[in-house]
Every structure is written in C-alpha cells, then in structure tokens.
Write a protein that holds these residues in place. Sequence first.
Motif, short mmCIF file in Angstrom:
data_model
loop_
_atom_site.label_atom_id
_atom_site.label_comp_id
_atom_site.label_asym_id
_atom_site.label_seq_id
_atom_site.Cartn_x
_atom_site.Cartn_y
_atom_site.Cartn_z
N TRP A 6 0.81 -1.33 -0.18
CA TRP A 6 0.18 -0.08 0.00
C TRP A 6 1.03 1.25 0.09
O TRP A 6 0.52 2.47 -0.56
CB TRP A 6 -1.04 0.07 0.97
CG TRP A 6 -2.22 -0.97 0.71
CD1 TRP A 6 -2.24 -2.06 1.18
CD2 TRP A 6 -3.19 -0.61 -0.17
NE1 TRP A 6 -3.34 -2.86 0.68
CE2 TRP A 6 -4.05 -2.00 -0.27
CE3 TRP A 6 -3.45 0.35 -0.98
CZ2 TRP A 6 -5.09 -1.93 -1.15
CZ3 TRP A 6 -4.63 0.33 -1.62
CH2 TRP A 6 -5.53 -0.87 -1.92
N GLY A 7 2.23 1.17 0.68
CA GLY A 7 2.75 2.38 0.54
C GLY A 7 3.21 2.63 -1.03
O GLY A 7 3.15 3.76 -1.50
N LEU A 8 3.66 1.56 -1.72
CA LEU A 8 3.98 1.65 -3.11
C LEU A 8 2.83 2.09 -3.97
O LEU A 8 2.91 2.96 -4.96
CB LEU A 8 4.46 0.32 -3.74
CG LEU A 8 5.69 -0.25 -3.19
CD1 LEU A 8 6.02 -1.61 -3.66
CD2 LEU A 8 6.90 0.77 -3.87
N ILE A 9 1.52 1.48 -3.60
CA ILE A 9 0.39 2.14 -4.48
C ILE A 9 0.04 3.43 -4.06
O ILE A 9 -0.27 4.22 -4.91
CB ILE A 9 -0.66 1.31 -4.07
CG1 ILE A 9 -0.85 -0.35 -4.58
CG2 ILE A 9 -2.24 1.76 -4.39
CD1 ILE A 9 -1.86 -1.05 -4.08
N LEU A 10 0.24 3.96 -2.72
CA LEU A 10 -0.17 5.32 -2.56
C LEU A 10 1.00 6.36 -3.07
O LEU A 10 0.72 7.47 -3.47
CB LEU A 10 -0.03 5.55 -1.08
CG LEU A 10 -0.48 6.76 -0.23
CD1 LEU A 10 -1.74 7.37 -1.06
CD2 LEU A 10 -0.61 6.82 1.12
N SER A 11 2.17 5.90 -2.92
CA SER A 11 3.16 6.56 -4.01
C SER A 11 2.82 6.82 -5.38
O SER A 11 3.15 7.77 -5.84
CB SER A 11 4.59 5.98 -3.45
OG SER A 11 4.96 6.19 -2.15
N ALA A 12 2.43 5.72 -5.81
CA ALA A 12 2.28 5.87 -7.31
C ALA A 12 0.90 6.83 -7.76
O ALA A 12 1.08 7.63 -8.72
CB ALA A 12 1.89 4.42 -7.95
N VAL A 13 0.00 6.57 -6.69
CA VAL A 13 -1.40 7.52 -6.88
C VAL A 13 -0.73 9.04 -6.56
O VAL A 13 -1.15 9.89 -7.26
CB VAL A 13 -2.23 6.77 -5.89
CG1 VAL A 13 -3.39 7.98 -5.85
CG2 VAL A 13 -2.80 5.71 -6.39
N SER A 14 0.27 9.29 -5.81
CA SER A 14 0.74 10.64 -5.62
C SER A 14 1.44 11.29 -6.69
O SER A 14 1.21 12.34 -7.02
CB SER A 14 1.37 10.69 -4.20
OG SER A 14 2.82 10.27 -4.37
N LEU A 15 1.95 10.25 -7.44
CA LEU A 15 2.80 10.79 -8.54
C LEU A 15 1.73 11.09 -9.81
O LEU A 15 1.80 12.16 -10.50
CB LEU A 15 3.91 9.79 -9.25
CG LEU A 15 4.46 10.14 -10.28
CD1 LEU A 15 5.15 11.44 -10.38
CD2 LEU A 15 5.51 8.88 -10.93
N ILE A 16 0.76 10.36 -9.81
CA ILE A 16 -0.31 10.37 -10.80
C ILE A 16 -1.05 11.62 -10.48
O ILE A 16 -1.46 12.30 -11.66
CB ILE A 16 -1.43 9.28 -10.67
CG1 ILE A 16 -0.62 8.06 -11.45
CG2 ILE A 16 -2.49 9.52 -11.65
CD1 ILE A 16 -1.09 6.61 -11.23
N TRP A 17 -1.35 11.82 -9.13
CA TRP A 17 -1.98 13.04 -8.79
C TRP A 17 -1.07 14.48 -9.30
O TRP A 17 -2.02 15.27 -9.83
CB TRP A 17 -2.27 13.22 -7.21
CG TRP A 17 -3.11 14.11 -6.81
CD1 TRP A 17 -2.66 15.48 -6.37
CD2 TRP A 17 -4.44 14.34 -6.57
NE1 TRP A 17 -3.56 16.22 -5.96
CE2 TRP A 17 -4.76 15.64 -6.18
CE3 TRP A 17 -5.34 13.15 -6.51
CZ2 TRP A 17 -5.99 16.00 -5.80
CZ3 TRP A 17 -6.84 13.80 -6.48
CH2 TRP A 17 -6.97 14.98 -5.98
#
Length: 157
Positions: free
Chosen positions: A7-18
């Motif tokens: 979930w840390g990886l997912i949240l980091s990826a979503v923050s980049l997408i954001w």
Amino acid sequence: MRVEIKWGLILSAVSLIWVVAEYWSGLHDRYIAHHAVLTNLFFFPAVLMMYLAVREKRALLGGRIGFTEALLCGIGVSVIVAILSPAIQYVFSRWINPRFFEEMIEYAVSTGRLPLELARQHFNLKQYMLMSSMGAIGAGGMTSLVLALLMRTRNKN
C-alpha cells in the motif's frame, strides 16, 4: 509488513499520478491560483488507501485487528511513502514539469504572497523533498491514529 509495502507503493504511485494530473489540468500554470486549495483534495484518496491497507491487514489477521496493529500498519505505509516521496518529487520536477518551481516562485512573487528570496527558499527541490517526506509521516501518522481508533476490533467479554 507485505501489506504496508504494497500500500505504500500504491499510495506513492497515486501521488505521482495526482501531481501529473495537476500539471495536465493547468494547476501549475494557467490555474495556478487554485493550486494551493485543490492540491489538498489528495487527502481523500490518501485516506482511502490507508483505510484499504488497514482493512487488508485486518482481513489477514482473521477479521480482527487491535489498535496497535492498525496503528503500526498505517505508520508502516506512511514510512514507505516518506521514503519514496523524494524520488517522486525528483521525477516530477526533473522529467515531467521542470518549470514547476519557477512557476510557483513567479506566482508567489507576482501576487505579493512572498518576496523573491523567501519564495526561492520555499519552492525548490530540496525543500519539497523534505516537506513531502515529513508530510507523509505527519499526515500519515494522524490518519493512522484515527483509522486505528475507528477500525480496531474490541473483545466481546
């Protein structure tokens, strides 16, 4: 710890997408006046992902999770995000929007929000790397605390 890393990886990826979505939507140039407010909407997907992480951890623990386990899960996710945040800032500011800091400085100075020297001190890669990591720990810790209080399962005695 696998749940926290995932979930840390997912949240980091979503923050980049954001931040890429902010850039593409013009919040870093044409609509920069709205950036400071609209960027805070990331709170909602971040809380959702923290919730999903704690929910998955609870499922792995047989449907029951104590306060400490829930809190540590959220903090684990936050630590992973904090570790990855500088790399995300670097990728974004170097390869996706190299003018990000120039635009922010120009806007802050032209609107009288900050004098040039303070704007330069605030809007730079080093400062944003530090702020994103510290923000992940601070906001992630607070979110983890609230989620742990809400999601813990209590013993029925």
